[in-house]
Design an enzyme around this catalytic site. Structure first.
Site, mmCIF file in Angstrom:
data_model
loop_
_atom_site.group_PDB
_atom_site.id
_atom_site.type_symbol
_atom_site.label_atom_id
_atom_site.label_comp_id
_atom_site.label_asym_id
_atom_site.label_seq_id
_atom_site.Cartn_x
_atom_site.Cartn_y
_atom_site.Cartn_z
ATOM 1 C CB SER A 171 -0.944 0.015 1.334
ATOM 2 O OG SER A 171 -1.989 0.706 0.966
ATOM 3 C CE LYS A 179 -16.260 21.132 9.867
ATOM 4 N NZ LYS A 179 -14.953 21.228 9.132
#
Length: 300
Positions: free
Chosen positions: A125, A177
């Site tokens: 990764s 948010k």
């Protein structure tokens, strides 16, 4: 004369304490000298006045901050006595931005002098991402690598809080948010927005691997499903260049640098260990925190 007698009496009366004080003083002096050498850019192996030099960059553990590694890479790039660099990777991945910063630093370094990557147990990764711009990539047949993908993880505690009779209130200035807050489950819109963010990061990963490896993007995308592969499988997929150990990678680097015989090895980055830790031999633990609101994106 009286001071000498007093010191003598103190060392005789408290031999253990006196010995500990002398050890602390010696370690402080050695640490000071080492700090001076590091500030001057001198490292173990760099004191030889003759002979060709190769640098070694260690990328180890979770990639949560790139500052030390990038700084060391830049110092090797500027040092004309360093003919080439070995990138030794032993990392399962980590945060996205630091992996990208190392990727960019390796790209610039490889344009200036040869960089050969060598994979240890794992270079997956973010560990793969950071090292993929190397001129050549070596991996052991059993090294774990690739795992091209992005993961976001967080927890919600809404059901547990409801059972306790607790009702949280989360105020925001926009519907996205509070995405990822443990106080509230994701809405459909939040889940879609977060998935879009993850896909954009994923596309960046695929683009950079394809560019660094000069591979067809579709070929990279076909294996960019998060799968981890062995070094032998990675070779067949075109994700690495050669199977081999670290010593074999060093030999190939020396060939690229046209170095005959032995070479002076300069390794880094050097971890600054607290003085008290050096004295006591304590184990150092790294504690990482996630992003605000309880979620984090990472390559792992």
């Amino acid at each position: 004369m009286r001071m000498e007698e007093t010191k003598t009496r103190f060392s005789q009366r408290h031999p253990l304490l006196f010995g500990v004080m002398m050890i602390i003083l010696a370690v402080a002096l050695i640490s000071g000298v080492m700090a001076f050498f590091r500030s001057m850019g001198w490292t173990p192996g760099s004191f030889s006045m003759s002979g060709d030099k190769i640098g070694v960059v260690h990328v180890e553990g979770m990639i949560l901050d790139s500052t030390d590694v990038v700084s060391w890479i830049h110092s090797l790039e500027k040092d004309d006595s360093i003919k080439g660099v070995l990138l030794r990777v032993n990392s399962p991945g980590g945060a996205i931005a630091p992996s990208q910063e190392i990727y960019q630093a390796v790209t610039e370094l490889n344009a200036a002098k040869p960089v050969v990557a060598s994979y240890g147990s794992v270079a997956a990764s973010g560990g793969y991402y950071a090292s993929v711009p190397s001129r050549l990539i070596f991996a052991n047949p059993g090294s774990i690598t690739a795992s091209i993908g992005v993961m976001a993880e967080f927890v919600t505690v809404t059901e547990a809080m409801e059972k306790l009779g607790i009702k949280p209130e989360v105020l925001t200035t926009g519907k996205y948010k509070a995405a990822g807050t443990p106080m509230r489950e994701l809405s459909y819109e939040q889940r879609e927005q977060m998935q879009g963010l993850m896909m954009d990061l994923h596309e960046q990963f695929v683009d950079d691997v394809a560019a660094a490896r000069t591979m067809d993007r579709a070929r990279v995308a076909a294996v960019a499903d998060g799968r981890a592969v062995s070094g032998r499988q990675a070779l067949a997929l075109g994700l690495i260049d050669q199977l081999g150990s670290m010593s074999q990678a060093v030999d190939r680097l020396k060939e690229l640098c046209e170095i005959d015989g032995e070479a002076v090895v300069v390794e880094g980055p050097i971890e600054d260990v607290p003085l008290i830790q050096e004295i006591l031999g304590a184990i150092h633990f790294d504690i990482s925190s996630s992003l605000p609101q309880g979620w984090t994106f990472s390559y792992k």
